[in-house]
Design a protein around this motif. Structure first.
Motif, PDB file in Angstrom:
ATOM      1  N   LEU B   5       0.833  -1.200   0.000  1.00 46.82           N
ATOM      2  CA  LEU B   5       0.000   0.000   0.000  1.00 46.82           C
ATOM      3  C   LEU B   5       0.868   1.251   0.000  1.00 46.82           C
ATOM      4  O   LEU B   5       1.926   1.281   0.612  1.00 46.82           O
ATOM      5  N   PHE B   7       0.307   5.113   1.273  1.00 43.35           N
ATOM      6  CA  PHE B   7      -0.684   5.895   2.010  1.00 43.35           C
ATOM      7  C   PHE B   7      -0.179   7.274   2.382  1.00 43.35           C
ATOM      8  O   PHE B   7       1.011   7.578   2.305  1.00 43.35           O
ATOM      9  N   MET B  79      -7.879  -1.750  -0.039  1.00 42.84           N
ATOM     10  CA  MET B  79      -7.749  -0.296   0.128  1.00 42.84           C
ATOM     11  C   MET B  79      -9.072   0.321   0.571  1.00 42.84           C
ATOM     12  O   MET B  79      -9.114   1.142   1.499  1.00 42.84           O
ATOM     13  N   LYS B  80     -10.152  -0.105  -0.062  1.00 37.93           N
ATOM     14  CA  LYS B  80     -11.461   0.445   0.265  1.00 37.93           C
ATOM     15  C   LYS B  80     -11.823   0.132   1.723  1.00 37.93           C
ATOM     16  O   LYS B  80     -12.250   1.007   2.472  1.00 37.93           O
ATOM     17  N   ASN B  83      -9.734   2.183   4.149  1.00 39.61           N
ATOM     18  CA  ASN B  83     -10.091   3.604   4.195  1.00 39.61           C
ATOM     19  C   ASN B  83     -11.366   3.850   4.987  1.00 39.61           C
ATOM     20  O   ASN B  83     -11.573   4.933   5.529  1.00 39.61           O
ATOM     21  N   ILE B  92      -5.327   5.566   2.393  1.00 40.50           N
ATOM     22  CA  ILE B  92      -4.622   4.699   1.460  1.00 40.50           C
ATOM     23  C   ILE B  92      -4.816   5.282   0.064  1.00 40.50           C
ATOM     24  O   ILE B  92      -5.941   5.549  -0.355  1.00 40.50           O
ATOM     25  N   ASN B  94      -3.121   3.966  -2.860  1.00 40.27           N
ATOM     26  CA  ASN B  94      -3.047   2.946  -3.895  1.00 40.27           C
ATOM     27  C   ASN B  94      -2.675   1.621  -3.256  1.00 40.27           C
ATOM     28  O   ASN B  94      -2.105   1.586  -2.164  1.00 40.27           O
ATOM     29  N   ALA B  95      -3.035   0.526  -3.945  1.00 35.41           N
ATOM     30  CA  ALA B  95      -2.713  -0.800  -3.423  1.00 35.41           C
ATOM     31  C   ALA B  95      -2.444  -1.743  -4.587  1.00 35.41           C
ATOM     32  O   ALA B  95      -3.134  -1.693  -5.597  1.00 35.41           O
TER      33      ALA B  95
END
Lengths: 602, 218
Positions: B5, B7, B79-80, B83, B92, B94-95
């Protein structure tokens, strides 16, 4: 200098900025409340009561409860240098703008911090001089029941459980605000509510060493401590603040019951939180589930005064183990009693390296005097259980300087330790890796216990006992003796049992630089000694004083529910070395039967 | 499965120390109910690693953390879910699921880029030129025993001004590292007072090629 510039210069700045998960933020609330634990953030955020109060008050739409803690010395210095007044963590509001500022009183050695925080906030220190628009200063917690030493500084004390009385406080405050009445009228209004003790409405007069207390302006003769009867359904927060800085107790504290039935005669909490009120296993499972989901903590501590006494402990532990089976949740029991210890529970707390037990006294005679109903047989059986479960380190906790104590009783402590070494030898076949820590603290006679009238052991006598015990233990390999300095305990007696004359001493001590007294590195006994001397008083006299049982006590205005007659009876039994049963086995007549009965019915 | 990730550490959380940030993530992973992998052994711990500790008080758009899951969940779903449970200030950006051969970010990190926002926005091009013209810039750094004097001039790779922001590219590897707060001190010694610092990117070096570990989803 901006706040950012200052924060970069202090240790652990995250302590001063808030913004933690599940903290609250509100705009335009009708009542701005600031809650303070009068010590550092790490201490304050470890306190369960503070979390209950914070989330309880914020559950009201009309109220915004923010927090402020005592800054560490580096931060305080910079705040004073740059004229930054004490501010809240939530929206950095100067605390002096609050409507109500509430403190919790958990230990007497935090009192100088209260004065220091008032001064840092720019709030008038003495109640009588406070202006109309300054915050109402309230205080609760166990020490509020006998805090005459704070009578000049606190406008109103809230006695007992706060879940209901804090809500009433807000309601009364709002009604007062709408009425346009004066500050002194607010205090009179508050005094008419059960559990609200307004010290300025009681005149304390000492003539020939005898105290008389006169209530003024319709204030009740005695103020009753509040008790939440329906503990099962009372407010219990589950969306708890998760501190970002590591704090002392950083876990879910699951309050499984309030109160204790044992009746240990030295233990103030055992009397102040009566009667016992348990939460059901079902309710606790729900609270634990919600708390875990909202916080992400990986440890649940089953919290109470004596968690092993929970009536359905096996069922509770297996229910929680089942609920959190897949989640690597640690379930721990912090306050185990010797006679309720079950080796089966050990598996649930495998990560701990040692087990602590508190026999409190070394001889059976002494344990009878303090009504710690534990036999040597119980203790040794438990120690054997712990060793059999694989523990190699144990800690034994005792008090010295207990009432009616002799050197023979001190020897009993060493004897107990020796018997533990023998059991170790039997279980493990040798004494390799054996670690037994004996630690002693000095007994402090506390108000609202049967020993409230008794003197504290003199410093010389305590030192002699420590030396004697140390000599006995030094001969045993694998056993270590630790003890605390007894100077602070003398001060604690004076603070706990002192009357209103102590207000001036507290003020002087703070002026002399005393603060953060509970922190060993900051405790300044000289600042206190000087303060006592300035007012012609002596700490030693307070500590060594035997109070006549028929004398009016400074805290007699407070009715905690347990009667004075009961304390007298218990003191007499202690003198006769007689024990009193656990009141679950039958009522012992402490005076709280009415509340007990209500609880049973619900 | 590995999850990497990127962040953001915003203004609200800039005072949280590296260690406390790790604890914050461990709790967030539990709240998000992600099936995280643990180490074997007597005292199992979460398999998680953070790249390049950030000094207290510095914000960042380029923090990297890697952990492992016991079953496949799409990185964007991870990620969702994270968050949704993060406190304000942590987001976050990007992942990805890195390829198996992709090294741990912390082990190949080479450079970091920072934005120093100046207090008054003056033109400092001369001061910056002076700094770069020096052959040696010696600062005290914590060593194993006490302090050591280190020449950090070779660790400053680029220094430019864009409006009120000074951009710096600094060494950030295990062997050579110039911390952002130390760079701020150097700027301050040259008459540039810094109001705030933000890490804007981290560059890794694999087989001699410098690149970003993963970009930002716009």
């Amino acid at each position: 200098m901006t706040l950012d510039d200052i924060l970069l210069k202090v240790d652990k700045p995250a302590r001063y900025v808030g913004g933690e998960l599940n903290s609250h933020f509100k705009e335009n609330a009708e009542v701005n409340f600031v809650f303070s634990y009068p010590d550092t953030y790490e201490m304050g955020m470890s306190h369960l009561g503070g979390k209950i109060i914070y989330h309880l008050l914020n559950s009201r739409e009309d109220t915004f409860c923010q927090r402020a803690y005592a800054p560490w010395v580096d931060m305080e210095e910079l705040m004073r240098k740059h004229n930054i007044p004490l501010f809240t963590l939530e929206n950095k509001m100067p605390v002096k703008n609050a409507d109500i500022w509430g403190f919790t009183l958990q230990y007497e050695l935090s009192y100088t911090n209260i004065l220091n925080m008032l001064s840092l906030a720019g709030v008038t220190i003495k109640s009588a001089e406070r202006k109309e628009d300054e915050p109402l200063i309230v205080a609760g917690g166990p020490c509020a029941n006998h805090a005459e030493m704070l009578a000049d500084f606190v406008d109103c004390f809230l006695l007992g459980d706060g879940e209901e009385s804090l809500m009433e406080l807000i309601d009364v405050y709002k009604a007062w605000k709408a009425s346009g009445k004066s500050r002194s009228e607010l205090l009179e209004m508050l005094s008419q509510n059960e559990g609200f003790y307004v010290p300025s409405l009681y005149e304390h007069k000492v003539v020939d060493g005898k105290l008389t207390i006169t209530p003024l302006k319709n204030a009740p003769k005695q103020v009753k401590r509040r008790v939440v009867v329906d503990f099962e359904n009372t407010f219990c927060p589950t969306k708890l603040i998760v501190p970002t800085v590591e704090v002392v107790h950083d876990r879910i504290m699951l309050e499984i019951f309030r109160g204790c039935t044992r009746g240990c005669r030295f233990c103030q909490a055992g009397f102040l939180y009566r009667p016992i009120r348990e939460r059901s296993v079902e309710k606790l499972k729900q609270i634990a589930r919600e708390s875990a989901d909202s916080t992400g903590y990986d440890e649940i501590s089953l919290t109470s005064l004596s968690s092993g006494d929970y009536s359905n402990l096996n069922q509770l532990i297996s229910t929680l183990n089942c609920e959190f089976n897949e989640e690597r949740m640690d379930i721990s029991l912090p306050s185990l009693r010797i006679d309720s210890f079950n080796p089966d529970f050990v598996s649930t707390q495998m990560r701990k390296s040692s087990l602590t037990f508190a026999p409190e006294a070394g001889s059976q005679r002494m344990r009878n005097i303090i009504n710690k109903n534990v036999s040597e047989e119980d203790l040794l059986k438990t120690v054997r259980g712990a060793y059999s479960a694989g523990y190699r380190a144990i800690k034994l906790y005792f008090m010295i300087g207990l009432p009616f104590e002799t050197m023979e009783d001190i020897k009993g402590i060493a004897d107990l330790a020796r018997k533990c070494t023998e059991i170790y030898q039997e279980v493990f076949g040798n004494k390799k890796n054996m670690r037994i820590t004996v630690s002693t603290s000095v007994f402090i006679p506390k108000p609202f216990t049967p020993f409230q009238w008794i003197n504290q052991d003199s410093e010389e006598s305590v030192k002699e006992k420590q030396r004697y015990l140390s000599d006995l233990i030094r001969q045993m390999r694998g056993v270590e003796y630790k003890y605390h300095d007894s100077t602070a305990s003398k001060l604690e007696v004076a603070c706990a049992r002192g009357g209103r004359e102590m207000c001036a001493v507290l003020y002087s001590a703070w002026k002399n630089g005393a603060k953060l007294d509970a922190w060993h590195e900051h405790f300044d006994i000289e600042a206190w000694q000087k303060a006592f001397a300035e007012h012609g008083l002596s700490m030693e006299e307070y500590a060594s004083r035997v109070i006549d049982v028929d004398e009016t006590l400074p805290w007699d205005t407070v009715d905690v529910g347990v009667t004075k007659e009961y304390y007298k009876r218990e003191l007499a039994k202690a003198q006769r070395e007689e024990t009193t049963r656990d009141c679950r086995q039958g009522c012992t007549g402490c005076g709280m039967m009415n509340v007990c009965k209500k609880e049973v019915k619900s | 499965m590995r999850v990497l990730l990127r962040f953001e550490k915003g203004n609200e959380v800039k005072y949280i120390s590296h260690l406390d940030m790790q604890r914050l993530f461990q709790r967030a992973l539990r709240r998000a109910k992600l099936p995280c992998a643990y180490s074997q052994g007597f005292n199992p711990h979460l398999l998680i690693s953070f790249a390049a500790a950030l000094p207290v008080g510095v914000c960042s758009d380029a923090e990297f953390v890697e952990f492992q899951l016991t079953k496949f969940i799409h990185p964007l779903e991870v990620m969702k879910r994270l968050n949704e449970v993060m406190p304000k200030g942590v987001k976050i950006l990007n992942a990805i699921e890195p390829e198996e051969s992709f090294p741990n970010v912390g082990s190949v990190i080479a450079l970091a880029e920072y934005a120093f926002t100046t207090k008054n926005g003056d033109d400092y091009s001369k001061a910056l030129k002076d700094i770069l013209a020096q052959e040696e810039i010696t600062i005290e750094k914590k060593a194993k025993k006490g302090f050591a004097l280190v020449n950090v001039r070779p660790m400053i790779h680029r220094l430019t001004q864009n409006g009120e922001v000074i951009k710096a590219t600094l060494s950030c590897s295990n062997s050579e590292n110039l911390r952002a707060d130390k760079m701020a001190e150097i700027l301050s010694c040259n008459g540039i007072s810094v109001a705030s610092i933000k890490r804007t990117s981290i560059l890794i070096c694999i087989d001699g090629f410098i690149k970003e570990p993963l970009g930002v989803n716009k």
